[in-house]
Design an enzyme around this catalytic site. Sequence first.
Site, mmCIF file in Angstrom:
data_model
loop_
_atom_site.group_PDB
_atom_site.id
_atom_site.type_symbol
_atom_site.label_atom_id
_atom_site.label_comp_id
_atom_site.label_asym_id
_atom_site.label_seq_id
_atom_site.Cartn_x
_atom_site.Cartn_y
_atom_site.Cartn_z
ATOM 1 N N HIS A 11 -8.362 -3.450 4.761
ATOM 2 C CA HIS A 11 -7.667 -2.158 4.695
ATOM 3 C C HIS A 11 -8.259 -1.306 3.575
ATOM 4 O O HIS A 11 -8.517 -0.112 3.741
ATOM 5 C CB HIS A 11 -6.172 -2.408 4.475
ATOM 6 C CG HIS A 11 -5.370 -1.246 3.969
ATOM 7 N ND1 HIS A 11 -5.487 -0.748 2.687
ATOM 8 C CD2 HIS A 11 -4.431 -0.479 4.570
ATOM 9 C CE1 HIS A 11 -4.662 0.268 2.534
ATOM 10 N NE2 HIS A 11 -4.004 0.448 3.658
ATOM 11 N N ASN A 12 -8.486 -1.927 2.427
ATOM 12 C CA ASN A 12 -9.046 -1.169 1.308
ATOM 13 C C ASN A 12 -10.485 -0.741 1.594
ATOM 14 O O ASN A 12 -10.899 0.345 1.209
ATOM 15 C CB ASN A 12 -9.000 -2.002 0.025
ATOM 16 C CG ASN A 12 -7.626 -1.948 -0.609
ATOM 17 O OD1 ASN A 12 -6.632 -1.792 0.091
ATOM 18 N ND2 ASN A 12 -7.564 -2.067 -1.912
ATOM 19 N N LYS A 25 -5.602 -7.040 4.287
ATOM 20 C CA LYS A 25 -5.340 -5.955 3.313
ATOM 21 C C LYS A 25 -6.636 -5.613 2.561
ATOM 22 O O LYS A 25 -6.885 -4.454 2.236
ATOM 23 C CB LYS A 25 -4.231 -6.367 2.333
ATOM 24 C CG LYS A 25 -4.066 -5.440 1.098
ATOM 25 C CD LYS A 25 -3.625 -4.030 1.479
ATOM 26 C CE LYS A 25 -3.174 -3.141 0.330
ATOM 27 N NZ LYS A 25 -4.191 -2.652 -0.595
ATOM 28 N N SER A 71 0.846 -1.190 0.000
ATOM 29 C CA SER A 71 0.000 0.000 0.000
ATOM 30 C C SER A 71 0.884 1.244 0.000
ATOM 31 O O SER A 71 1.974 1.250 0.557
ATOM 32 C CB SER A 71 -0.899 0.018 1.238
ATOM 33 O OG SER A 71 -1.729 1.152 1.182
ATOM 34 N N GLU A 122 -10.268 2.253 3.513
ATOM 35 C CA GLU A 122 -9.968 3.376 2.596
ATOM 36 C C GLU A 122 -11.269 3.921 1.977
ATOM 37 O O GLU A 122 -11.477 5.133 1.922
ATOM 38 C CB GLU A 122 -9.021 2.834 1.525
ATOM 39 C CG GLU A 122 -8.667 3.765 0.413
ATOM 40 C CD GLU A 122 -7.813 3.044 -0.652
ATOM 41 O OE1 GLU A 122 -6.810 2.399 -0.296
ATOM 42 O OE2 GLU A 122 -8.174 3.121 -1.838
HETATM 43 C C1 6PG Z 1 -3.432 0.903 -1.477
HETATM 44 C C2 6PG Z 1 -4.784 1.167 -2.088
HETATM 45 C C3 6PG Z 1 -4.889 0.704 -3.482
HETATM 46 C C4 6PG Z 1 -6.097 1.248 -4.279
HETATM 47 C C5 6PG Z 1 -7.172 0.224 -4.479
HETATM 48 C C6 6PG Z 1 -8.608 0.659 -4.416
HETATM 49 O O1 6PG Z 1 -3.425 0.235 -0.462
HETATM 50 O O2 6PG Z 1 -2.435 1.399 -1.987
HETATM 51 O O3 6PG Z 1 -5.752 0.525 -1.325
HETATM 52 O O4 6PG Z 1 -4.829 -0.662 -3.404
HETATM 53 O O5 6PG Z 1 -6.469 2.488 -3.950
HETATM 54 O O6 6PG Z 1 -6.864 -0.258 -5.752
HETATM 55 O O7 6PG Z 1 -9.084 1.019 -5.625
HETATM 56 P P1 6PG Z 1 -10.598 1.305 -6.055
HETATM 57 O O8 6PG Z 1 -11.032 2.571 -5.396
HETATM 58 O O9 6PG Z 1 -10.485 1.442 -7.527
HETATM 59 O O10 6PG Z 1 -11.429 0.111 -5.693
#
Ligand code: 6PG
Length: 469
Positions: free
Chosen positions: A186-187, A183, A128, A190
């Site tokens: 984790h996303n 992970k 990441s 995000e």
């Molecule tokens: C990271 C991010 C990275 C990315 C994802 C999500 O950990 O560096 O999470 O993996 O931002 O690909 O992408 P989407 O918003 O396109 O689902």
Amino acid sequence: MKKANIWLIGLAVMWANLARNIAKNWYKTIVYNRTESVTKQFVSDFWNENLIWSYDLKQFVDSIETPRKIIIMVKAWNPVDAVIENLLPLLEKDDIIIDCWNSYYKDTQKRYEQLKQKSIRFVWCGVSGWEEWALNWPSIMPGWDRESYEQIRDILHAISANDFSWKKCETYIWENWAWHYIKMVHNGIEYAIMQMIAEWYDSLRKLYKLNPKEISEIFKKYNDWKLNSYLIEITYKVLAKKDSFDENKYLIDYILDKAWAKWTGKWTSIEWFDRAESVSTIWEATFARDISEKKQLREKLSNIYNTANTSSELIELQEYLKILENTLYIWMIFAYAQWYALIKETAQNENWHINLSEISRIWQWGCIIRAKLLEFLTDVFKSNTDFEHIFELTDIKNEIQNWLNDYKKHIKQNMLNEISSLSLSAWLNYFYAITQKQSSANLIQWLRDYFWAHTYERTDKQWTFHTEW
Ligand code: 6PG
């Protein structure tokens, strides 16, 4: 000539930077991309003595030390399988393929088993970070079998970020798919944090009529203290950016309000159902992107219902900004609470002995969800290892009690003024549901028993009952 230590396949920007990071740590690195011109460009831009390039997969198979370590950095799904298929005839027993993309953990499970039958090792390794950090300090989450990991550990360690105590943001947490799963979560985190920030932006824009620059200043201040994090930091940066075609306006006002998504948010949301552990903040954030895609429908319905975003009974701006700061903080804690609950639940079911404090530590720096708050959570989980739910912990309870009223005021104001708060209100609903002694599920159960004799349990007797009508 010294043999190469590692081989990287795929050179999109982020991965090109990772290759440069490995090379600048003195590992001899072969790079390959299936489009020759991409490789040529990379070499002309970044050549150094530790980089070797190849236009043909077969070309360097003998110039890499064995067991070969090959990082593949191509998009999930079929491309990963296609690269593996092309590589297989070139590989020997115990060579290691390392997939660094956001593949689905269930696909990785299959790949691992298939490759094991052919005596090839397979490691999934989460990376990441944003472009610049891939070059310098990404956060790294390597999974699958420990023996294979040990063989690549030094490289991963060398290229990773440092946490707030200068320890490396790279660690092996548990066998097999544990890190891959985490992970993925984790996303999801995000997605949720971005949605939360967007909802706050929306309130400031629509209720208080602030312009992007003014909102940028607010987030900039927030970033100075307990909210310090990568996503808050880039929020203030992007909001202040002027458009290059129309310098009188901010770029944000020209960006179409449709958010795309790949899969990780959806995969995490599906886990909610499989594990019976709510991650409603992630689910709602994922869903919000789906709704955003329906631009035409939104326009049509907005005309029918005349949703006007009123500005009635507004809290005075300065007070509101204080509320925002606190609610933003408590929301992050709340949201992490949900995510950790999911990870904990899965760990329990799968018999993983994972260390939540260590996970929080790895995320302190280098990754997209890096945040100051993770330092607090690292300490909280260090001193509390035996608990059922994060809300039981005194440190968390204190934060919730301090800021809950502000949170309610914020949601109330948004609802009153027709501002959607999908992710923010989801958390509050979860909080009330999980902290309520008496839920309304007795009525659900009674209805189920009425129409299909599903039976129910009683509060005063053992066993299940059915009531004949
Ligand atoms: C990271 C991010 C990275 C990315 C994802 C999500 O950990 O560096 O999470 O993996 O931002 O690909 O992408 P989407 O918003 O396109 O689902």
